[in-house]
Design a protein around this motif. Structure first.
Motif, mmCIF file in Angstrom:
data_model
loop_
_atom_site.group_PDB
_atom_site.id
_atom_site.type_symbol
_atom_site.label_atom_id
_atom_site.label_comp_id
_atom_site.label_asym_id
_atom_site.label_seq_id
_atom_site.Cartn_x
_atom_site.Cartn_y
_atom_site.Cartn_z
ATOM 1 N N SER A 23 0.887 -1.360 -0.228
ATOM 2 C CA SER A 23 0.014 0.286 -0.179
ATOM 3 C C SER A 23 0.816 0.947 -0.149
ATOM 4 O O SER A 23 1.868 1.109 0.326
ATOM 5 C CB SER A 23 -0.938 -0.369 1.155
ATOM 6 O OG SER A 23 -0.047 -0.180 2.104
ATOM 7 N N PRO A 24 0.084 2.468 -0.644
ATOM 8 C CA PRO A 24 1.127 3.887 0.047
ATOM 9 C C PRO A 24 1.961 3.988 1.617
ATOM 10 O O PRO A 24 2.802 4.322 1.099
ATOM 11 C CB PRO A 24 -0.021 4.829 -0.507
ATOM 12 C CG PRO A 24 -1.084 4.472 -0.791
ATOM 13 C CD PRO A 24 -1.188 3.184 -0.710
ATOM 14 N N GLU A 104 8.120 10.217 -3.904
ATOM 15 C CA GLU A 104 6.264 9.474 -3.447
ATOM 16 C C GLU A 104 6.152 10.507 -2.129
ATOM 17 O O GLU A 104 5.306 10.588 -1.686
ATOM 18 C CB GLU A 104 6.156 8.878 -3.461
ATOM 19 C CG GLU A 104 4.984 7.453 -4.733
ATOM 20 C CD GLU A 104 4.814 7.105 -4.368
ATOM 21 O OE1 GLU A 104 3.281 6.756 -5.271
ATOM 22 O OE2 GLU A 104 4.973 5.893 -3.597
ATOM 23 N N ILE A 108 4.561 13.756 -0.472
ATOM 24 C CA ILE A 108 3.439 13.825 0.796
ATOM 25 C C ILE A 108 4.049 14.513 1.688
ATOM 26 O O ILE A 108 3.018 15.790 2.371
ATOM 27 C CB ILE A 108 3.843 12.888 1.006
ATOM 28 C CG1 ILE A 108 2.562 11.583 0.108
ATOM 29 C CG2 ILE A 108 2.768 12.430 2.649
ATOM 30 C CD1 ILE A 108 1.440 11.855 0.179
ATOM 31 N N MET A 267 -1.809 7.421 -5.291
ATOM 32 C CA MET A 267 -1.728 8.361 -3.594
ATOM 33 C C MET A 267 -2.668 9.303 -3.299
ATOM 34 O O MET A 267 -2.691 9.988 -2.533
ATOM 35 C CB MET A 267 -0.741 8.987 -2.918
ATOM 36 C CG MET A 267 0.770 7.445 -2.488
ATOM 37 S SD MET A 267 1.794 8.232 -0.776
ATOM 38 C CE MET A 267 2.875 6.644 -1.441
ATOM 39 N N MET A 270 -5.693 8.618 -1.459
ATOM 40 C CA MET A 270 -5.241 9.114 0.433
ATOM 41 C C MET A 270 -4.930 10.601 0.611
ATOM 42 O O MET A 270 -5.435 10.641 1.677
ATOM 43 C CB MET A 270 -3.069 7.842 0.144
ATOM 44 C CG MET A 270 -3.200 8.238 1.459
ATOM 45 S SD MET A 270 -2.070 7.731 2.298
ATOM 46 C CE MET A 270 -0.394 8.561 1.550
ATOM 47 N N CYS A 271 -3.968 11.235 -0.408
ATOM 48 C CA CYS A 271 -4.349 12.716 -0.305
ATOM 49 C C CYS A 271 -5.669 13.562 -0.109
ATOM 50 O O CYS A 271 -5.510 14.560 0.560
ATOM 51 C CB CYS A 271 -3.389 13.364 -1.185
ATOM 52 S SG CYS A 271 -1.539 12.636 -0.423
#
Length: 360
Positions: A23-24, A104, A108, A267, A270-271
């Protein structure tokens, strides 16, 4: 199938061909672990020596390759290929990550300060369902001799403000700013969010000035312990609701677009979810502020800023506090937005090179 199963559970991949599983959050953890394990490794000056797949596609399913950035250089250690990595053979993602995987995490980390700046804004936004209603409950709600409008229902003017500002922004502001800046969207997303933060300051100022007028009338007519409505129409609250709606169009919508665009391809969900957590944290911060303010201002038997009887309180001080916090938040936001580096994919870089613009 067997390789995919092993990859999923062990986090390994074939050296040049296998895509990483996980997963991320797993990929983020892999970069952190690999960076710490190689804390003594020197990052080469020539960043082309950093590990990346030779394929056109990145090692991450559903993600384009990301161009290396110079921020957070410690994380680059995760993609330094050592002799031990070469001797082992199949690369272990917990020891060696690709440039794209490292970028990545950098993306984030760059987003987090922007995300944090939305918490104070959400605290201001949450006042519509708390302090605005308490303030409105003391004002005259009558429309004509028989009809009264509940204080909580004034949020309809916030909704109307959003409905009005969306087409104004899209049909008027964007074309005008586009003709000046040459940008397709007119404002940059960071500028759009910043404008919303400024508008939220004026929302608190409007609420504070109305409270000053309310307290002046209470003092003038000695209405401290009166159970009647203060002779001020509740519709004087419309400006503060209206400003909150305008601020949302700029900040909340801009934030959602910003997080979606700037999040790594794999992602984005998620973000986008992360950006929505500012609402919850803003409510928590509002509650915390009320608790702290009540604790401090009720010492030595004082009634405090927000007593049960608002006529004897100073709700305006609480609005000034939020306005000051919003100003500080905006100033910090200016520093953050000036520091922020937009993500750049390999495709973007190739386009820039084709247009003769090879630099960031």
């Amino acid at each position: 199938m067997a390789i995919a199963v092993v990859s999923f559970f062990s986090g390994t991949r074939l050296y040049r061909n296998q895509k990483p599983g996980g997963s991320p959050l797993t990929r983020i953890a892999q970069v952190l672990v690999a960076s710490v394990r190689k804390w003594q490794v020197q990052v080469p000056e020539d960043k082309s020596f950093l590990y990346e797949l030779t394929d056109k596609e990145s090692a991450i399913e559903g993600s384009r390759k990301l161009k290396h950035s110079n921020q957070f250089k410690f994380l680059d250690k995760a993609c330094v290929e050592t002799q031990d990595d070469k001797d082992v053979g199949p690369a272990n993602a917990w020891r060696l990550c690709t440039v794209t995987q490292v970028e990545e995490l950098k993306s984030i980390v760059r987003l987090l300060p922007i995300w944090a700046s939305g918490i104070v804004f959400s605290t201001v936004y949450s006042q519509m369902s708390t302090m605005f209603v308490l303030q409105g409950n003391t004002l005259n709600p009558h429309i004509g001799p028989h009809f009264k409008i509940p204080a909580a229902s004034l949020s309809i003017f916030y909704t109307l403000s959003v409905i009005m500002w969306v087409p104004i922004y899209d049909r008027i502001l964007v074309p005008v700013v586009r003709s000046i800046t040459g940008r397709e969207r007119g404002f940059t997303q960071l500028t759009r969010m910043g404008i919303g933060l400024v508008i939220s300051i004026f929302a608190m100022l409007a609420a504070g000035f109305l409270e000053i007028v309310r307290l002046h009338i209470i003092h003038r007519d000695n209405l401290y312990d009166s159970t009647d409505y203060i002779p001020i129409s509740i519709f004087w609250q419309i400006p503060q609701y209206f400003l909150i709606g305008a601020a949302e169009v700029f900040t909340f919508i801009g934030q959602l677009e910003f997080f979606y665009d700037q999040a790594p391809d794999a992602m984005r969900s998620m973000c986008s979810a992360l950006s929505l957590t500012t609402n919850a944290l803003g409510n928590y911060l509002s509650t915390l502020l009320v608790t702290i303010v009540t604790h401090i201002t009720t010492k030595n038997g004082k009634l405090g800023w927000i007593p049960d009887n608002l006529n004897r309180g100073h709700l305006d001080y609480f609005y000034w506090l939020l306005a000051i916090l919003s100003v500080i938040n905006f100033l910090v936001y200016l520093l953050i937005s000036n520091w922020y580096t937009y993500k750049k994919t390999e495709d973007d870089f190739e386009d820039d090179m084709g247009n003769g613009a090879g630099k960031d």
